[in-house]
Design a protein around this motif. Structure first.
Motif, PDB file in Angstrom:
ATOM      1  N   GLN A 211      61.588   6.172   7.188  1.00 25.61           N
ATOM      2  CA  GLN A 211      61.075   7.279   6.380  1.00 25.61           C
ATOM      3  C   GLN A 211      61.034   8.571   7.191  1.00 25.61           C
ATOM      4  O   GLN A 211      61.439   9.634   6.706  1.00 25.61           O
ATOM      5  CB  GLN A 211      59.681   6.944   5.839  1.00 25.61           C
ATOM      6  N   THR A 212      60.584   8.496   8.439  1.00 27.34           N
ATOM      7  CA  THR A 212      60.527   9.669   9.314  1.00 27.34           C
ATOM      8  C   THR A 212      61.929  10.219   9.569  1.00 27.34           C
ATOM      9  O   THR A 212      62.149  11.434   9.555  1.00 27.34           O
ATOM     10  CB  THR A 212      59.837   9.315  10.639  1.00 27.34           C
ATOM     11  N   SER A 213      62.884   9.329   9.791  1.00 27.73           N
ATOM     12  CA  SER A 213      64.265   9.749  10.050  1.00 27.73           C
ATOM     13  C   SER A 213      64.862  10.468   8.852  1.00 27.73           C
ATOM     14  O   SER A 213      65.515  11.513   8.998  1.00 27.73           O
ATOM     15  CB  SER A 213      65.124   8.537  10.423  1.00 27.73           C
ATOM     16  N   TYR A 214      64.659   9.933   7.651  1.00 29.13           N
ATOM     17  CA  TYR A 214      65.173  10.602   6.456  1.00 29.13           C
ATOM     18  C   TYR A 214      64.480  11.939   6.226  1.00 29.13           C
ATOM     19  O   TYR A 214      65.110  12.911   5.803  1.00 29.13           O
ATOM     20  CB  TYR A 214      65.040   9.713   5.216  1.00 29.13           C
ATOM     21  N   THR A 215      63.194  12.013   6.504  1.00 32.37           N
ATOM     22  CA  THR A 215      62.479  13.287   6.375  1.00 32.37           C
ATOM     23  C   THR A 215      63.102  14.327   7.302  1.00 32.37           C
ATOM     24  O   THR A 215      63.355  15.467   6.888  1.00 32.37           O
ATOM     25  CB  THR A 215      60.981  13.110   6.683  1.00 32.37           C
ATOM     26  N   ALA A 216      63.366  13.949   8.543  1.00 24.63           N
ATOM     27  CA  ALA A 216      63.978  14.879   9.496  1.00 24.63           C
ATOM     28  C   ALA A 216      65.364  15.319   9.029  1.00 24.63           C
ATOM     29  O   ALA A 216      65.698  16.509   9.074  1.00 24.63           O
ATOM     30  CB  ALA A 216      64.063  14.236  10.875  1.00 24.63           C
ATOM     31  N   ALA A 217      66.180  14.378   8.574  1.00 26.53           N
ATOM     32  CA  ALA A 217      67.530  14.705   8.123  1.00 26.53           C
ATOM     33  C   ALA A 217      67.508  15.646   6.927  1.00 26.53           C
ATOM     34  O   ALA A 217      68.256  16.632   6.882  1.00 26.53           O
ATOM     35  CB  ALA A 217      68.289  13.425   7.783  1.00 26.53           C
ATOM     36  N   ILE A 218      66.660  15.366   5.969  1.00 30.41           N
ATOM     37  CA  ILE A 218      66.588  16.206   4.778  1.00 30.41           C
ATOM     38  C   ILE A 218      66.036  17.579   5.116  1.00 30.41           C
ATOM     39  O   ILE A 218      66.551  18.597   4.648  1.00 30.41           O
ATOM     40  CB  ILE A 218      65.774  15.498   3.674  1.00 30.41           C
ATOM     41  N   ASN A 219      65.010  17.637   5.956  1.00 31.21           N
ATOM     42  CA  ASN A 219      64.449  18.930   6.340  1.00 31.21           C
ATOM     43  C   ASN A 219      65.464  19.779   7.100  1.00 31.21           C
ATOM     44  O   ASN A 219      65.451  21.002   7.003  1.00 31.21           O
ATOM     45  CB  ASN A 219      63.178  18.752   7.158  1.00 31.21           C
ATOM     46  N   ALA A 220      66.354  19.142   7.859  1.00 29.02           N
ATOM     47  CA  ALA A 220      67.347  19.878   8.642  1.00 29.02           C
ATOM     48  C   ALA A 220      68.544  20.322   7.812  1.00 29.02           C
ATOM     49  O   ALA A 220      69.159  21.353   8.104  1.00 29.02           O
ATOM     50  CB  ALA A 220      67.826  19.014   9.809  1.00 29.02           C
ATOM     51  N   ARG A 221      68.901  19.567   6.767  1.00 30.03           N
ATOM     52  CA  ARG A 221      70.182  19.798   6.084  1.00 30.03           C
ATOM     53  C   ARG A 221      70.103  20.195   4.615  1.00 30.03           C
ATOM     54  O   ARG A 221      71.111  20.552   4.036  1.00 30.03           O
ATOM     55  CB  ARG A 221      71.048  18.546   6.198  1.00 30.03           C
ATOM     56  N   GLN A 222      68.932  20.117   4.011  1.00 30.37           N
ATOM     57  CA  GLN A 222      68.850  20.368   2.573  1.00 30.37           C
ATOM     58  C   GLN A 222      68.110  21.672   2.271  1.00 30.37           C
ATOM     59  O   GLN A 222      67.368  22.200   3.096  1.00 30.37           O
ATOM     60  CB  GLN A 222      68.159  19.202   1.863  1.00 30.37           C
ATOM     61  N   SER A 223      68.303  22.133   1.054  1.00 32.47           N
ATOM     62  CA  SER A 223      67.664  23.370   0.598  1.00 32.47           C
ATOM     63  C   SER A 223      66.161  23.157   0.417  1.00 32.47           C
ATOM     64  O   SER A 223      65.671  22.025   0.345  1.00 32.47           O
ATOM     65  CB  SER A 223      68.272  23.804  -0.738  1.00 32.47           C
ATOM     66  N   LEU A 224      65.464  24.259   0.292  1.00 32.66           N
ATOM     67  CA  LEU A 224      64.024  24.201   0.059  1.00 32.66           C
ATOM     68  C   LEU A 224      63.711  23.426  -1.213  1.00 32.66           C
ATOM     69  O   LEU A 224      62.777  22.624  -1.245  1.00 32.66           O
ATOM     70  CB  LEU A 224      63.441  25.615  -0.020  1.00 32.66           C
ATOM     71  N   GLU A 225      64.500  23.611  -2.263  1.00 31.32           N
ATOM     72  CA  GLU A 225      64.267  22.921  -3.535  1.00 31.32           C
ATOM     73  C   GLU A 225      64.369  21.406  -3.373  1.00 31.32           C
ATOM     74  O   GLU A 225      63.555  20.656  -3.904  1.00 31.32           O
ATOM     75  CB  GLU A 225      65.251  23.403  -4.613  1.00 31.32           C
TER      76      GLU A 225
END
Length: 178
Positions: A150-164
């Motif tokens: 869960q932590t890894s996916y949070t980091a990946a999404i926070n680094a690569r995805q839009s605010l929305e």
């Protein structure tokens, strides 16, 4: 104030299927139920208010909290007073994963993000239960693995995805749908 209800052990072991959560009846092996009940007897239930600290970075973990409702955030300090949330803990979770892996200090701050119900177990009885039980640590290590993913996916999404996308994921996480 945290109190132990008289029916704590029987309620934790009951398999009524009404909560939608994994049943303790299936989690706790029959030969481990006595140990589980002894550990449950050391727990204290209560309400945790907004911003209640569960762990403080670089300090010994004093207790493990098993959330029954509400949310807690694990946050990393990036510099000075800036914080970044790295994972959310909900009713499926607990703090204190470092204890499961044999380390007694918190790496990050962890605090309550919404009023929560929780069971608190002091570090001493929790560590004793990990040593006494042949199944508790392996079971909780599966939770630590989930926590890591869960932590890894949070980091990946926070680094690569839009605010929305990040806000949508946080909303889904908070409602237990993700």
């Amino acid at each position: 104030m945290l109190v132990v209800p008289a029916d704590r052990c029987s309620r934790l072991l009951a398999d009524n299927g009404s909560s939608g959560r994994a049943s303790q009846e299936r989690i706790v092996a029959p030969h481990e139920r006595g140990r589980f009940c002894a550990l449950a007897a050391t727990s204290r239930e209560g309400i945790l208010e907004l911003c209640t600290p569960l762990e403080t970075a670089d300090r010994k973990i004093e207790a493990v909290y098993f959330l029954e409702s509400g949310l807690a955030s694990v946050v990393a300090k990036t510099s000075g007073k800036e914080e970044a949330e790295v994972v959310i803990i909900g009713f499926e979770g607990m703090n204190g994963s470092a204890l499961i892996m044999g380390y007694d200090q918190a790496n990050f701050d962890c605090y309550i993000q919404s009023t929560s119900e929780a069971s608190r177990i002091a570090t001493g009885p929790f560590l004793a239960a990990l040593e006494d039980s042949h199944t508790l640590r392996p079971f909780l290590l599966r939770y630590v693995q989930y926590f890591h993913v869960q932590t890894s996916y949070t980091a990946a999404i926070n680094a690569r995805q839009s605010l929305e996308v990040r806000l949508a994921r946080t909303a889904l996480s908070a409602t237990g749908l993700l």
